[in-house]
Design a protein around this motif. Sequence first.
Motif, PDB file in Angstrom:
ATOM      1  N   GLN A 135       0.829  -1.206   0.000  1.00 51.63           N
ATOM      2  CA  GLN A 135       0.000   0.000   0.000  1.00 51.63           C
ATOM      3  C   GLN A 135       0.868   1.263   0.000  1.00 51.63           C
ATOM      4  O   GLN A 135       0.531   2.260  -0.645  1.00 51.63           O
ATOM      5  N   MET A 136       1.977   1.217   0.714  1.00 52.55           N
ATOM      6  CA  MET A 136       2.909   2.346   0.682  1.00 52.55           C
ATOM      7  C   MET A 136       3.439   2.564  -0.734  1.00 52.55           C
ATOM      8  O   MET A 136       3.596   3.705  -1.186  1.00 52.55           O
ATOM      9  N   GLY A 137       3.698   1.461  -1.448  1.00 50.41           N
ATOM     10  CA  GLY A 137       4.150   1.572  -2.830  1.00 50.41           C
ATOM     11  C   GLY A 137       3.130   2.283  -3.703  1.00 50.41           C
ATOM     12  O   GLY A 137       3.484   3.130  -4.538  1.00 50.41           O
ATOM     13  N   VAL A 138       1.860   1.965  -3.499  1.00 48.23           N
ATOM     14  CA  VAL A 138       0.794   2.633  -4.257  1.00 48.23           C
ATOM     15  C   VAL A 138       0.778   4.126  -3.961  1.00 48.23           C
ATOM     16  O   VAL A 138       0.653   4.966  -4.874  1.00 48.23           O
ATOM     17  N   LEU A 139       0.919   4.485  -2.693  1.00 45.40           N
ATOM     18  CA  LEU A 139       0.894   5.902  -2.314  1.00 45.40           C
ATOM     19  C   LEU A 139       2.117   6.643  -2.864  1.00 45.40           C
ATOM     20  O   LEU A 139       1.999   7.779  -3.335  1.00 45.40           O
ATOM     21  N   TYR A 155       3.648   5.890  -5.528  1.00 45.95           N
ATOM     22  CA  TYR A 155       3.383   6.022  -6.961  1.00 45.95           C
ATOM     23  C   TYR A 155       2.439   7.203  -7.218  1.00 45.95           C
ATOM     24  O   TYR A 155       2.636   7.970  -8.181  1.00 45.95           O
ATOM     25  N   MET A 156       1.434   7.376  -6.355  1.00 47.20           N
ATOM     26  CA  MET A 156       0.470   8.462  -6.535  1.00 47.20           C
ATOM     27  C   MET A 156       1.124   9.837  -6.456  1.00 47.20           C
ATOM     28  O   MET A 156       0.700  10.775  -7.136  1.00 47.20           O
ATOM     29  N   ILE A 157       2.173   9.956  -5.627  1.00 47.30           N
ATOM     30  CA  ILE A 157       2.828  11.261  -5.472  1.00 47.30           C
ATOM     31  C   ILE A 157       4.116  11.331  -6.295  1.00 47.30           C
ATOM     32  O   ILE A 157       4.978  12.169  -6.043  1.00 47.30           O
ATOM     33  N   ALA A 158       4.214  10.432  -7.272  1.00 47.30           N
ATOM     34  CA  ALA A 158       5.303  10.442  -8.260  1.00 47.30           C
ATOM     35  C   ALA A 158       6.682  10.182  -7.668  1.00 47.30           C
ATOM     36  O   ALA A 158       7.692  10.602  -8.227  1.00 47.30           O
ATOM     37  N   MET A 159       6.740   9.468  -6.555  1.00 52.61           N
ATOM     38  CA  MET A 159       8.033   9.048  -5.995  1.00 52.61           C
ATOM     39  C   MET A 159       8.261   7.591  -6.408  1.00 52.61           C
ATOM     40  O   MET A 159       8.118   6.652  -5.623  1.00 52.61           O
ATOM     41  N   TYR A 160       8.620   7.419  -7.691  1.00 51.59           N
ATOM     42  CA  TYR A 160       8.606   6.091  -8.284  1.00 51.59           C
ATOM     43  C   TYR A 160       9.721   5.188  -7.755  1.00 51.59           C
ATOM     44  O   TYR A 160       9.538   3.968  -7.663  1.00 51.59           O
ATOM     45  N   GLY A 161      10.860   5.761  -7.404  1.00 55.01           N
ATOM     46  CA  GLY A 161      11.936   4.957  -6.845  1.00 55.01           C
ATOM     47  C   GLY A 161      11.534   4.324  -5.523  1.00 55.01           C
ATOM     48  O   GLY A 161      11.752   3.125  -5.289  1.00 55.01           O
ATOM     49  N   GLN A 188       1.972  -3.802 -10.122  1.00 54.45           N
ATOM     50  CA  GLN A 188       2.205  -2.441  -9.640  1.00 54.45           C
ATOM     51  C   GLN A 188       3.688  -2.080  -9.664  1.00 54.45           C
ATOM     52  O   GLN A 188       4.061  -0.958 -10.007  1.00 54.45           O
ATOM     53  N   MET A 189       4.528  -3.052  -9.326  1.00 55.90           N
ATOM     54  CA  MET A 189       5.964  -2.801  -9.382  1.00 55.90           C
ATOM     55  C   MET A 189       6.402  -2.569 -10.828  1.00 55.90           C
ATOM     56  O   MET A 189       7.277  -1.723 -11.104  1.00 55.90           O
ATOM     57  N   GLY A 190       5.788  -3.308 -11.755  1.00 58.87           N
ATOM     58  CA  GLY A 190       6.087  -3.094 -13.156  1.00 58.87           C
ATOM     59  C   GLY A 190       5.744  -1.687 -13.606  1.00 58.87           C
ATOM     60  O   GLY A 190       6.502  -1.049 -14.358  1.00 58.87           O
ATOM     61  N   LEU A 191       4.617  -1.151 -13.136  1.00 61.08           N
ATOM     62  CA  LEU A 191       4.230   0.211 -13.487  1.00 61.08           C
ATOM     63  C   LEU A 191       5.247   1.227 -12.959  1.00 61.08           C
ATOM     64  O   LEU A 191       5.571   2.216 -13.630  1.00 61.08           O
ATOM     65  N   ALA A 192       5.743   0.979 -11.740  1.00 56.63           N
ATOM     66  CA  ALA A 192       6.767   1.875 -11.185  1.00 56.63           C
ATOM     67  C   ALA A 192       8.039   1.816 -12.022  1.00 56.63           C
ATOM     68  O   ALA A 192       8.690   2.839 -12.261  1.00 56.63           O
ATOM     69  N   CYS A 193       8.393   0.618 -12.481  1.00 55.80           N
ATOM     70  CA  CYS A 193       9.590   0.482 -13.327  1.00 55.80           C
ATOM     71  C   CYS A 193       9.418   1.229 -14.641  1.00 55.80           C
ATOM     72  O   CYS A 193      10.382   1.798 -15.177  1.00 55.80           O
ATOM     73  N   VAL A 194       8.206   1.225 -15.192  1.00 55.98           N
ATOM     74  CA  VAL A 194       7.956   1.963 -16.433  1.00 55.98           C
ATOM     75  C   VAL A 194       8.261   3.445 -16.240  1.00 55.98           C
ATOM     76  O   VAL A 194       8.900   4.091 -17.076  1.00 55.98           O
ATOM     77  N   GLN A 195       7.805   3.989 -15.111  1.00 53.46           N
ATOM     78  CA  GLN A 195       8.032   5.413 -14.845  1.00 53.46           C
ATOM     79  C   GLN A 195       9.505   5.721 -14.637  1.00 53.46           C
ATOM     80  O   GLN A 195       9.930   6.871 -14.787  1.00 53.46           O
ATOM     81  N   MET A 196      10.288   4.702 -14.302  1.00 55.04           N
ATOM     82  CA  MET A 196      11.729   4.881 -14.131  1.00 55.04           C
ATOM     83  C   MET A 196      12.500   4.488 -15.393  1.00 55.04           C
ATOM     84  O   MET A 196      13.716   4.366 -15.362  1.00 55.04           O
ATOM     85  N   SER A 233       9.366  -0.209  -2.222  1.00 52.29           N
ATOM     86  CA  SER A 233       8.309  -0.736  -1.338  1.00 52.29           C
ATOM     87  C   SER A 233       7.702  -2.005  -1.914  1.00 52.29           C
ATOM     88  O   SER A 233       7.499  -2.997  -1.202  1.00 52.29           O
ATOM     89  N   PHE A 234       7.411  -1.985  -3.221  1.00 52.19           N
ATOM     90  CA  PHE A 234       6.850  -3.179  -3.852  1.00 52.19           C
ATOM     91  C   PHE A 234       7.850  -4.333  -3.799  1.00 52.19           C
ATOM     92  O   PHE A 234       7.472  -5.485  -3.543  1.00 52.19           O
ATOM     93  N   GLU A 235       9.132  -4.044  -4.030  1.00 52.25           N
ATOM     94  CA  GLU A 235      10.156  -5.090  -4.006  1.00 52.25           C
ATOM     95  C   GLU A 235      10.259  -5.731  -2.628  1.00 52.25           C
ATOM     96  O   GLU A 235      10.373  -6.961  -2.502  1.00 52.25           O
ATOM     97  N   SER A 236      10.199  -4.900  -1.584  1.00 48.81           N
ATOM     98  CA  SER A 236      10.251  -5.432  -0.216  1.00 48.81           C
ATOM     99  C   SER A 236       9.027  -6.286   0.080  1.00 48.81           C
ATOM    100  O   SER A 236       9.132  -7.360   0.690  1.00 48.81           O
ATOM    101  N   ALA A 237       7.855  -5.842  -0.360  1.00 53.52           N
ATOM    102  CA  ALA A 237       6.621  -6.614  -0.144  1.00 53.52           C
ATOM    103  C   ALA A 237       6.695  -7.953  -0.871  1.00 53.52           C
ATOM    104  O   ALA A 237       6.315  -9.001  -0.320  1.00 53.52           O
ATOM    105  N   ILE A 238       7.192  -7.938  -2.099  1.00 51.36           N
ATOM    106  CA  ILE A 238       7.298  -9.174  -2.889  1.00 51.36           C
ATOM    107  C   ILE A 238       8.254 -10.161  -2.220  1.00 51.36           C
ATOM    108  O   ILE A 238       7.984 -11.369  -2.164  1.00 51.36           O
ATOM    109  N   ALA A 239       9.368  -9.663  -1.689  1.00 51.44           N
ATOM    110  CA  ALA A 239      10.332 -10.547  -1.011  1.00 51.44           C
ATOM    111  C   ALA A 239       9.695 -11.225   0.200  1.00 51.44           C
ATOM    112  O   ALA A 239       9.902 -12.422   0.431  1.00 51.44           O
TER     113      ALA A 239
END
Length: 578
Positions: A408-412, A414-420, A450-458, A425-431
């Motif tokens: 959920q932190m990863g989603v938030l 992403y919403m405020i454009a802090m993609y890194g 969702q992690m894939g979407l963050a990677c796209v923005q990066m 956050s998504f990577e830690s959750a997945i682990a």
Amino acid sequence: MPGLVSVQQTPPQTPSVPIFIPGDPTRINGCSNKSPSPSNSRTRPGKKTPEKVPITDSSLEKRDLGPFLLKLARDTMASGENPNKALDYALRASISFENCSGSGHGVELVMSLHIVASIYCSLGRFEEAVPVLERSVEVTDHENGSDLALARFSGYMQLGDTYSMLGRVDKSISCYGSGLQIQIETLGESDPTVAETCRYLAEAHVQAMQFDEAESFCKKTLEIHRKHTAPASLEEAADRRLLALICEAKGDYESALEHLVLASMSMIANGQDNEVAAIDVSIGNVYLSLCRFDEAIFSYQKALTVFKSTRGDNHPSVASVYIHLADLYYKTGKLRESKSYCENAMRIYSKPVPGATSEEVATGLTEISAIYEAINEPEEALKLLEKAVNLLEDTPGQQSTIAGIEAQMGVLFYMIAMYGKARNSFESAIAKLHSNGEKKSAFFGIVLNQMGLACVQMYKIDEAARLFEEAREILEQECGSFHLNTIGVYSNLAAAYDAMGRVEDAIEILEYILKVREQKLGTANPDAEDEKMRLVELLKDTKRTRNRKGKSLENLLDSNSNRKKEGTKKWSGFGFKN
């Protein structure tokens, strides 16, 4: 953990681990305050446990040494002075009994293994407890007798508890099921203790979000309790509360309300005011789901009055009701009142009263963060989620919960454009989900997307495509090819392929998506129209026309997985979907 011949209350969220004691099945439940020793030779206050025992490894083959070490382990464990010393005695006892196998020490060996596992769990070393308990079950599988049946049941249930603490719900359910089968074979299907094991399984299935199975076991529990207890008993009330939770999760709100009203009447008859208030909160939740807002407010206010008078104004239960009221006022558009109740709850959680658990506070903070996210204050929501993670970090058995919060932190982020930070956050959750054996769940697939979407923005398109492909495989298995979540991942994967220069692959996936959307939603649906415009744009680039026959998804994806990358990388001509 339920025993074979005694009815116990439903265990708390973090139960003490039970120990098998032959000849004394009433002490199986680890919540008992009695010493786990079946003898009267309990360590008395002021009597110190011996500091050293002159034992060598070669001496462990003596037949009379195992019982002596087992008694030392039990007495040391009961004194609570030095768990590591108790562990050493129990380990030596188990080795001694193993060396003397075939000498009638089967029950003692199982007992020593259960004590070893119990001490490991008390020290938070759950992974080390698992092979010990598996060995105890293996030992009892080769022998018969009532004591061994009881030991095998206890071993399976203790193993299920341990897996539950590790977040491995599927294995926990399997162990509880094996224990139930042994119990039924020994005592019959209608024994009162069978009801307690059925309830264990119902709660485990709820945790796994398997509500049909949970409902079946809970109804069996209620049926047995109604045979063996008086009308309007506390056991029946507890069963109906769990059934109400299951019905609410399935969207059957009227049935949930019926069970809650009956449970409330039972609690009133037994003078359980605080439990009545807790049920009033649940009734308020159902009224809220039914959009009966005035009745929901009345139920919440009733509960709030009782909790304040019996537990004090600063108790976490009061804060919980504040959160429910905040959610209600948000849903009715009264944002000022909603934020006011959120602030009241946060004031209580900022200075928790003695006895409040970290899990209780973290859950409350997570619920408040959801409201702040809904009213478009993601920064405040993030602060609350970070506090919740900090509270749960050192708590055993909370890795899955932390993974959900981090997602959920990863989603938030992403919403405020802090993609890194979102990606991290998504990577830690997945682990954490991977380590807990949840790498094939639908939630795991969604987090990958969702992690894939963050990677796209990066601009990490290769990594994004790999994540979308993995998410696609999981969601196909868990949700099916036609589910909206799966279709969304197909769309993201097509966009990633286009950005990588794999235009042909993107077109073929997009043609399949459009075909599915037109079949399921109709050609005039906005989503279908959007996909059509994307496809037309790509077809123009390749000077092709749409293939209306389409390919089967299996053939399409198999051919794509073996196709080499073509052309140079470019940015997608269409967007990605959350």
